[in-house]
Write an enzyme that holds these catalytic residues in place. Structure first.
Site, mmCIF file in Angstrom:
data_model
loop_
_atom_site.group_PDB
_atom_site.id
_atom_site.type_symbol
_atom_site.label_atom_id
_atom_site.label_comp_id
_atom_site.label_asym_id
_atom_site.label_seq_id
_atom_site.Cartn_x
_atom_site.Cartn_y
_atom_site.Cartn_z
ATOM 1 N N MET A 1 59.157 9.766 22.327
ATOM 2 C CA MET A 1 58.986 9.447 20.934
ATOM 3 C C MET A 1 57.748 10.146 20.418
ATOM 4 O O MET A 1 56.680 9.585 20.493
ATOM 5 C CB MET A 1 58.865 7.918 20.804
ATOM 6 C CG MET A 1 58.687 7.422 19.418
ATOM 7 S SD MET A 1 57.037 7.265 19.001
ATOM 8 C CE MET A 1 56.543 7.770 17.585
ATOM 9 N N PRO A 2 57.869 11.345 20.001
ATOM 10 C CA PRO A 2 56.694 11.978 19.409
ATOM 11 C C PRO A 2 56.474 11.524 17.967
ATOM 12 O O PRO A 2 57.415 11.278 17.229
ATOM 13 C CB PRO A 2 57.005 13.469 19.466
ATOM 14 C CG PRO A 2 58.416 13.603 19.874
ATOM 15 C CD PRO A 2 58.950 12.267 20.228
ATOM 16 N N LEU A 3 55.204 11.418 17.613
ATOM 17 C CA LEU A 3 54.791 11.168 16.236
ATOM 18 C C LEU A 3 54.135 12.449 15.759
ATOM 19 O O LEU A 3 53.163 12.905 16.371
ATOM 20 C CB LEU A 3 53.794 10.007 16.182
ATOM 21 C CG LEU A 3 53.001 9.832 14.886
ATOM 22 C CD1 LEU A 3 53.923 9.488 13.724
ATOM 23 C CD2 LEU A 3 51.948 8.747 15.067
ATOM 24 N N ARG B 1 51.555 13.447 18.683
ATOM 25 C CA ARG B 1 51.176 12.340 19.578
ATOM 26 C C ARG B 1 52.425 11.971 20.361
ATOM 27 O O ARG B 1 53.472 11.694 19.775
ATOM 28 C CB ARG B 1 50.684 11.134 18.791
ATOM 29 C CG ARG B 1 49.392 11.399 18.096
ATOM 30 C CD ARG B 1 48.822 10.126 17.481
ATOM 31 N NE ARG B 1 47.624 10.426 16.748
ATOM 32 C CZ ARG B 1 46.414 10.518 17.276
ATOM 33 N NH1 ARG B 1 46.266 10.317 18.567
ATOM 34 N NH2 ARG B 1 45.374 10.803 16.534
ATOM 35 N N VAL C 1 61.846 19.358 17.695
ATOM 36 C CA VAL C 1 61.483 18.233 18.561
ATOM 37 C C VAL C 1 62.676 17.795 19.407
ATOM 38 O O VAL C 1 62.569 17.626 20.622
ATOM 39 C CB VAL C 1 60.960 17.038 17.724
ATOM 40 C CG1 VAL C 1 60.914 15.761 18.544
ATOM 41 C CG2 VAL C 1 59.602 17.349 17.142
#
Length: 130
Positions: free
Chosen positions: A1-3, A72, A28
């Protein structure tokens, strides 16, 4: 789960920002093999003089279209990161006409206990998410 947080100068239209975010999300999904619905993105826009992004001595010419992307994420492999850089630049060029010299990326990695998606739980720790 990238932010992902996109830092950029003011001046893009809502449609241009949507196109940029959509293209980045495609990168992504392809690079990190996350589900299509795993999408968390923030946009910060800066007035002139409030965002400075020089070339770090590499001779990279930047324009006022520069985008600094903060990622992140849980730990990613070096190959995943390199693939992401490549895909992001290609997809932003194709979708937005953004030159790769105007794309800067920085990763901040964290662990499973550093994420809660709600309900007061750390879903990677509880096993609700893998």
């Amino acid at each position: 789960m990238p932010l992902l947080r996109f830092n950029m100068h003011e001046g893009r239209t809502d449609a241009e920002i949507k196109t940029l975010l959509d293209a980045a999300h495609t990168a992504v999904v392809a690079a990190f093999h996350v589900p299509e619905g795993d999408r968390y993105q923030l946009v910060s826009e800066y007035r002139p003089g409030r965002m400075i992004a020089l070339d770090t001595g590499l001779g990279i010419a930047r324009t006022d279209k520069v985008v600094l992307v903060e990622v992140r994420s849980r730990t990613r492999t070096e190959d995943e990161k390199l693939r992401f850089y490549e895909l992001l630049c290609r997809m932003l060029k194709d979708a937005c006409g953004l030159d790769s010299s105007d794309i800067i990326v920085s990763f901040v990695e964290n662990g499973d206990a550093d994420w809660s998606f709600g309900l007061g739980r750390a879903q990677f720790v509880t096993g609700e998410l893998a």
